[in-house]
Design an enzyme around this catalytic site. Structure first.
Site, PDB file in Angstrom:
ATOM      1  N   LYS A 134      -0.847  -9.833   2.736  1.00  0.00           N
ATOM      2  CA  LYS A 134      -0.217  -9.036   4.038  1.00  0.00           C
ATOM      3  C   LYS A 134      -1.140  -8.351   4.799  1.00  0.00           C
ATOM      4  CE  LYS A 134       3.208  -6.208   3.585  1.00  0.00           C
ATOM      5  NZ  LYS A 134       2.749  -4.872   4.370  1.00  0.00           N
ATOM      6  N   GLU A 173      -1.396  -6.163   8.420  1.00  0.00           N
ATOM      7  CA  GLU A 173      -0.624  -5.365   9.570  1.00  0.00           C
ATOM      8  C   GLU A 173      -1.613  -5.484  10.807  1.00  0.00           C
ATOM      9  OE1 GLU A 173       0.118  -1.295   8.734  1.00  0.00           O
ATOM     10  OE2 GLU A 173       0.809  -1.573   6.642  1.00  0.00           O
ATOM     11  N   ASP A 194       0.869  -1.070  -0.150  1.00  0.00           N
ATOM     12  CA  ASP A 194      -0.110   0.083  -0.124  1.00  0.00           C
ATOM     13  C   ASP A 194       1.039   1.325  -0.001  1.00  0.00           C
ATOM     14  OD1 ASP A 194       0.814  -0.127   2.574  1.00  0.00           O
ATOM     15  OD2 ASP A 194      -1.102  -0.436   3.567  1.00  0.00           O
ATOM     16  N   SER A 195       2.128   1.043  -0.016  1.00  0.00           N
ATOM     17  CA  SER A 195       3.060   2.211  -0.130  1.00  0.00           C
ATOM     18  C   SER A 195       2.800   2.815  -1.631  1.00  0.00           C
ATOM     19  CB  SER A 195       4.762   1.721  -0.302  1.00  0.00           C
ATOM     20  OG  SER A 195       4.611   0.593  -1.107  1.00  0.00           O
ATOM     21  N   GLU A 197       9.036  -4.676  10.772  1.00  0.00           N
ATOM     22  CA  GLU A 197       9.270  -3.159  10.263  1.00  0.00           C
ATOM     23  C   GLU A 197       9.895  -2.181  11.403  1.00  0.00           C
ATOM     24  OE1 GLU A 197       7.775   0.659   7.532  1.00  0.00           O
ATOM     25  OE2 GLU A 197       6.761  -1.266   7.535  1.00  0.00           O
ATOM     26  N   ASP A 243      -0.783  -6.401  -0.242  1.00  0.00           N
ATOM     27  CA  ASP A 243      -1.179  -5.712   1.050  1.00  0.00           C
ATOM     28  C   ASP A 243      -2.707  -5.549   1.081  1.00  0.00           C
ATOM     29  OD1 ASP A 243       0.983  -5.161   2.684  1.00  0.00           O
ATOM     30  OD2 ASP A 243       1.092  -3.207   1.949  1.00  0.00           O
TER      31      ASP A 243
END
Length: 266
Positions: free
Chosen positions: A112, A114, A45-46, A181, A84
């Site tokens: 992925k 979070e 999502d960067s 991270e 993501d």
């Protein structure tokens, strides 16, 4: 490169061979990176920041991510495709299943998410339905407003203890991989040794099972001009982008990246 799977990543951990991961958002870079030997292509999502120009990852939607997953799939030459789940796409178990299915149908091989131990139930449900999951822990950009900014996580002993316990719990729930991270290098090493599944680091030292960087960062491209401590510009001294990506792969494999200055202490 033969097709990279969950099984082959696990075998790499067991053999002590470092895993390389880069973000990727289109077919051309997917072809270039996979041809250069990158094992995992992350549609992060960067993209909200490096492609769309937002100041965080929060505006990115599942539909936008699925579009980029499909683009990457068309150019990929055997790498694993990791996608993501965007902000709030896993707010409920039903949303988690629906949005994960959307990304898998677009071409992802793994999802992925979070968070921490609270992800266990959704990870278990996804794994039962044939969707491998990477659990993203430590600095989780989607929670930047709760964390108070982009800060190193796990420096306090209580936080470190909780992160170790959470990693083990998520592995037991069925997670296929963990991404750490901005975590102190020593803590990342402890977590890597505590679980059997691969652990990928970004700003987490060199003792993890592999490394990930944002593609634009490692090519020296930035809108803001602010370079995170854990980033190295691999375009320096290279004739072209594919050579820079090959240099990144080689540096991760031979343990010259990340160096001590790219990590954080407790």
């Amino acid at each position: 490169m033969p097709n990279i799977t969950v099984t082959s990543l696990l075998a790499m951990k067991q053999k002590g061979e470092k895993i390389t991961m880069l973000t990727c958002y289109d077919a051309t870079f997917a072809h270039t990176a996979s041809q250069a030997g990158v094992e995992v292509l992350l549609i992060g999502d960067s993209l909200g920041m490096v492609l769309q120009g937002h100041d965080s990852t929060l505006p990115v939607t599942t539909a936008e991510t699925a579009y980029h997953v499909a683009c990457v799939k068309r150019g990929n030459q055997g790498a694993m495709i990791l996608a993501d789940l965007p902000f709030m796409a896993n707010a409920t178990l039903e949303q988690t299943l629906i949005n994960s299915a959307t990304l898998m149908q677009a071409g992802a091989h793994m999802i992925k998410v979070e968070g921490a131990a609270w992800l266990a139930e959704s990870i278990r449900l996804l794994a039962e339905r044939g969707i491998p999951v990477c659990a993203h822990m430590g600095l989780t950009p989607q929670a930047v407003n709760v964390l108070g900014g982009y800060k190193v996580q796990g420096r306090l002993e209580a936080q470190a203890r909780q992160m170790r316990a959470d990693a083990i719990a998520l592995e037991q729930a069925g997670a296929a991989m963990i991404l750490l991270e901005c975590v102190p290098s020593e803590l990342a090493e402890e977590i890597t040794q505590a679980v059997k599944i691969p652990v990928i680091g970004i700003g987490a030292g060199s003792a993890t099972d592999g490394q990930v960087l944002v593609l634009h960062d490692m090519l020296g491209l930035s809108i803001t001009g602010r370079v995170p401590k854990f980033v190295k510009n691999f375009m320096t001294g290279q004739a072209d982008i594919q050579s820079a990506i090959r240099a990144y792969v080689a540096a991760v494999k031979d343990l010259s990246f990340p160096a001590t200055e790219h990590g954080f202490s407790a």
